[in-house]
Every structure is written in structure tokens, then in C-alpha cells.
Design a protein around this motif. Structure first.
Motif, short mmCIF file in Angstrom:
data_model
loop_
_atom_site.label_atom_id
_atom_site.label_comp_id
_atom_site.label_asym_id
_atom_site.label_seq_id
_atom_site.Cartn_x
_atom_site.Cartn_y
_atom_site.Cartn_z
N ASP A 152 -28.78 28.44 -38.41
CA ASP A 152 -28.51 28.34 -36.97
C ASP A 152 -29.69 28.76 -36.11
O ASP A 152 -29.55 28.91 -34.89
N LYS A 442 -28.59 23.46 -28.81
CA LYS A 442 -27.60 23.66 -29.87
C LYS A 442 -26.77 22.40 -30.07
O LYS A 442 -26.50 21.99 -31.21
N HIS A 443 -26.36 21.78 -28.97
CA HIS A 443 -25.62 20.52 -29.04
C HIS A 443 -26.48 19.45 -29.69
O HIS A 443 -25.99 18.66 -30.53
N VAL A 445 -28.78 19.75 -31.94
CA VAL A 445 -28.82 19.95 -33.39
C VAL A 445 -27.47 19.65 -34.03
O VAL A 445 -27.39 18.97 -35.07
N ASN A 446 -26.41 20.13 -33.40
CA ASN A 446 -25.08 20.04 -34.02
C ASN A 446 -24.59 18.60 -34.23
O ASN A 446 -23.85 18.33 -35.18
N ILE A 447 -24.97 17.70 -33.34
CA ILE A 447 -24.45 16.34 -33.47
C ILE A 447 -25.30 15.48 -34.41
O ILE A 447 -24.91 14.34 -34.71
N ARG A 448 -26.42 16.03 -34.90
CA ARG A 448 -27.26 15.27 -35.83
C ARG A 448 -26.81 15.56 -37.26
O ARG A 448 -27.44 16.30 -38.00
N LYS A 449 -25.67 14.91 -37.59
CA LYS A 449 -24.98 15.17 -38.85
C LYS A 449 -25.31 14.15 -39.92
O LYS A 449 -24.77 14.21 -41.03
N SER A 455 -28.01 19.45 -38.55
CA SER A 455 -26.76 20.09 -38.18
C SER A 455 -26.37 21.13 -39.24
O SER A 455 -26.68 20.96 -40.42
N GLU A 458 -24.64 19.66 -42.32
CA GLU A 458 -25.48 18.81 -43.17
C GLU A 458 -26.55 19.63 -43.88
O GLU A 458 -26.83 19.41 -45.07
#
Length: 501
Positions: A152, A442-443, A445-449, A455, A458
């Protein structure tokens, strides 16, 4: 030590002083440290095979076995070159003759210095390869442990040395781990091509004696034969492949190490090297110089240079048994492997104790324009705008903000709509809340799954896969080490058993 008179009485001649200084003495010193044990192992395996093939009498075989088991290796290691023998091989042969009451006269049956030398080099190199691989896996384990701590930890990645997009330290380190794993696979392939036996090729045409090449290979834990006898004593690509592999490994790792050094600057303020791996300045009290990483960088460069030396020494040489690919060249390959091995271990310790400034990285990511790719992507997804138009709208928005000395937090929906109207002829439906979320790192990174993305879900999956890969490599290494150790120990067991029959 032989006197000059003693040597002359035997019809021998002292080699020239300069020849000794430039060639014979350095080769002797390298051989007694690196080649002695492999040489003795080759003698033992050949002896066992000769007896099994009934090419030696049991009496002579037993005398030779006693000589091989009793020879004083430590005395040889401590010895100095004195010109009595051309090299260590003939000195060992002389000692075996004395210890065996001349029974070992037939130990050289059906073989040559050519096939023996290549086998000894291959045994030496395979041992160094396994040690280097062991340290590479140690570094890989450190990288994975480090990455798991920073799943994170958001920071801005760079392309073309400029801020690009937010990612995580874990995502970055996982990339380094994958690169290292490819280096390991290349070293494994080099090991496979190295661990083949030349023995039985003799000078280059094999022998008229009914020897068993496969049995000798088995006894010495080779994985197979270099089948063609000419190739067995002439090929040099086994060492070329090794140095090419470590050269690329050093270059790959050097790129990461260079970035580590940048991370340690106050300007980057990403990382802090632990005290055992820094040095202070002799004049500037505030300095914490990350010299361990600097040494790693320079040593990696030296590996690249040493490897190139080996490749250059092989270049344009005849395809035959030649010293260019033997005594003069081999030490450069050994040095490259030894240096890479210790660099892997040192970098592993540095990584284990490295501190990352998470707060600074997060603030920097939140204050940058690195997330605006996601704004363009959102316009495509939610507004149905073609990507090039969306890219143009966002590009104008950022350019205006920079010209007005504004930051990303100053971007407004009003400005975005004004540019949209000018560009596509209509305002956007985007809300302020959506705009704010879109610009959050943060958003981003998080949506790059997608597979391979940063993310947390992943990258956790990717690190688990890398951990499984590491475990498999560790098992392979353990099996190889055990196989070699068992086979070489078995040589002594066989010879010792002869003495009790």
C-alpha cells in the motif's frame, strides 16, 4: 624444492623467469586454490572406471586409491611455484607416482590433459554457479519480503526520468524480482550446458581403450556427456554462456541499484539505508553516505567488464584446444561469478534493513499531476468521449494550471467544462466528487486490477506467485547441491571400501 642441478640431471630445464612471472606462477596459484579438489575428484572417478573396465589390475588400483586418499592437499595449497614442474597437474602426478610406488603410471590411460582440464574447469564453474544462484535466491527472498511490506506504499513512478503515474513500492520491487528471476533462469541454463563431461575425449579423438565415458560422468555428477570428442576439448561456449549471463545480470541489477542511490538523496527522500551500510564524511557532520550501494554499483560494473574480457579472449580464437580459453581466461570467469555472488548477498542485507519514507511519498503523489491519466480515462468511460479528445481536454487543463502556478488540488470542474465546451462543443456530466476521486492516487492504484497491475489485490497475487517460483528454485538448488555433494563423497567411499576387501 628442486635445485637447478637436480633439474638439469633429469634432463629438464627451468622455464624462463619472465614466462614464470607472467604465466606459470599465476596459473599455478589459481590452480592450487580453485582446481585442486576437482582435479583429485577426476582422478578418483577415472580410477574407479578403469578398474571396473578391467584396464587396471586390482593391485595397481588399490595402490593408486591409497595414494589419492593420502595425498596432502593442504601442503599443495600452501606450496609455491618453483619451476620443477610445468604446473600443478604434473606436480600432483609426480606425488601420486611416489605415493603409489609408480602404480599410477597407468592412471593416465585413455585420457589427456585436454579432456581432464575441461572437466576440471566445468566442475569449478558449476560449483561457483550454484553458490551464485544461492545468493541470487537469497536476494530474491529479501525483495519479496520487502515488497510485501509495501503493498500500500504509493509513490510516483518515472518514465524518461519524469513523473509518470502513481504505483506502489511493491509493484516496483516485484518488477525487480521478475527481472532477477530471468537472470536466475539464464544462470540455470548456463549450469545445464556447463555440467557436461568432456572426459573420455582424450586429446580430441577419444581412445582405443574400452573405457566407459558415461560411468565417469555419473561418478562426477555430470548430467551427461559432451558427445563429440572434438567439441569436448574445443568448445568454449559453456564459459561464454556463463559470463554472458552474469554480465546481463550485473547490468540488470545495476539499473535498480542506480535508482536506489537516487532514492537515498535528500531531494528524492524515498529511502534510508541502515547505519551498518553507510559511512560518514571526514569533514561534513551531516553526511550519511550510502557507500554500500555505491560499492555494489561499481562492483556490478566490474562484472560487466570482466565478463567482456572473457568474451574478447574467446573471440577469433581457433576451434581447438588452446590456452586462450583455459588458464589465462578462466580466472576472469571465476572472478565475475565470485563478485556477483557476494554482491547479491550484500544487496540482500541492504534491502532487509532499508527504510521507506511512506508519508513523503504519499504527499508527493497526492500533490502531483501523475493521476490525470485516470481523469482522461474516466471521460472516456463515463462521458463517451473518444480518448484523443479526452486526452486533449485534460492536457489543456493541466497546461493552464501549470502556467498559472496552480497545483492539482486547484483543478476545478468549471475549468474542465470550459475546455470541454471549447473542444467538443458540450459540457461534461462529471460531478465534483467524481473529479476529486479521479485525481486521488490511491484510487488510481486500486482500480488497476489487471494482471500485472499495482492494485493491492493483484500485487498480492503476483507476489504469491513469485514466492512459489522462489520455492521451486530453492528446491532445484537444494537438489543440485545434494546431488553433487553425494556423488563426490561417494568417490571416497568407493575407494575406501577397496582397502577393506
Amino acid at each position: 624444492m628442486a635445485t637447478k642441478r637436480h633439474v638439469q640431471e633429469e634432463g629438464l630445464q627451468f622455464p624462463g623467469k619472465t614466462y614464470v612471472e607472467a604465466v606459470l606462477e599465476p596459473a599455478y596459484n589459481h590452480a592450487k586454490q580453485e582446481l585442486l579438489l576437482p582435479m583429485i575428484a577426476v582422478h578418483k572417478a577415472h580410477l574407479i572406471m578403469l578398474l571396473e573396465q578391467r584396464l587396471l589390475s586390482q593391485k595397481d588400483a588399490l595402490n593408486i586409491a591409497k595414494a589419492l586418499l593420502s595425498i596432502d592437499l593442504e601442503q599443495l595449497r600452501l606450496g609455491n611455484y618453483n619451476g620443477q614442474f610445468e604446473d600443478l597437474f604434473f606436480e600432483v602426478e609426480h606425488k601420486l607416482l611416489k605415493l603409489s610406488d609408480d602404480s599410477s603410471n597407468n592412471l593416465h590411460l585413455a585420457r589427456s590433459r585436454n579432456d581432464i582440464g575441461i572437466a576440471i574447469y566445468r566442475i569449478t564453474l558449476r560449483q561457483k554457479l550454484l553458490r551464485t544462484l544461492s545468493s541470487a535466491l537469497e536476494l530474491n527472498a529479501s525483495l519479496l519480503t520487502f515488497a510485501k511490506k509495501h503493498i500500500d506504499t504509493i509513490f510516483i513512478a518515472h518514465t524518461h526520468t519524469q513523473q509518470a503515474q502513481p504505483t506502489t513500492i511493491a509493484h516496483y520491487i516485484a518488477a525487480v524480482s521478475d527481472s532477477l528471476a530471468r537472470d536466475v533462469r539464464r544462470l540455470q541454463a548456463a549450469y545445464a550446458n556447463c555440467n557436461l563431461s568432456s572426459l573420455g575425449a582424450a586429446a580430441l579423438t577419444t581412445s582405443g581403450f574400452d573405457i566407459n565415458r558415461e560411468r565417469v560422468a555419473e561418478l562426477l555428477a555430470f548430467d551427461g556427456l559432451i558427445e563429440n570428442s572434438y567439441d569436448a576439448v574445443s568448445g568454449a561456449d559453456y564459459v561464454a554462456e556463463i559470463v554472458a549471463s552474469i554480465q546481463l545480470a550485473a547490468i540488470n541489477l545495476g539499473r535498480f541499484v542506480q535508482e536506489l542511490l537516487l532514492w537515498c538523496t535528500q531531494e528524492f527522500a524515498v529511502a534510508k539505508v541502515a547505519s551498518p551500510y553507510v559511512q560518514i564524511s571526514s569533514i561534513m557532520p551531516q553526511k550519511r553516505n550510502p557507500v554500500s550501494i555505491e560499492h555494489i554499483r561499481s562492483l556490478l560494473s566490474s562484472i560487466a567488464g570482466t565478463s567482456q574480457t572473457v568474451l574478447t579472449m574467446i573471440h577469433n580464437t581457433p576451434f581447438g584446444d588452446i590456452v586462450d580459453t583455459e588458464d589465462d581466461m578462466q580466472p576472469y570467469a571465476w572472478k565475475g561469478l565470485d563478485t556477483l555472488e557476494v554482491v547479491y548477498r550484500l544487496l540482500s542485507k541492504v534491502i532487509d534493513s532499508l527504510e521507506i519514507n511512506k508519508d513523503v511519498l504519499h504527499r508527493r503523489a497526492a500533490a502531483s499531476f501523475a493521476t490525470v491519466t485516470e481523469l482522461a480515462d474516466t471521460l472516456v468511460r463515463e462521458e463517451g468521449i473518444p480518448f484523443r479528445n479526452a486526452h486533449k481536454i485534460v492536457s489543456i487543463l493541466v497546461s493552464q494550471a501549470v502556467e498559472q502556478s496552480k497545483g492539482i488540488s486547484d483543478l476545478s470542474l468549471q475549468s474542465l467544462n470550459e475546455i470541454a465546451i471549447h473542444t467538443i462543443g458540450a459540457p461534461l456530466k462529471l460531478s465534483r466528487e467524481k473529479l476529486k476521486l479521479t485525481l486521488d492516487p490511491k484510487h488510481f492504484v486500486n482500480i488497476r486490477k489487471l494482471r500485472g497491475g499495482p492494485s493491492p489485490s493483484e500485487i498480492t497475487r503476483a507476489l504469491e506467485d513469485q514466492q512459489h517460483r522462489l520455492h521451486s528454485l530453492e528446491q532445484w538448488l537444494s537438489e543440485r547441491e545434494t546431488y553433487l555433494a553425494t556423488a563426490l563423497a561417494q568417490l571416497d567411499a568407493i575407494l575406501s571400501n577397496w582397502q577393506y576387501k
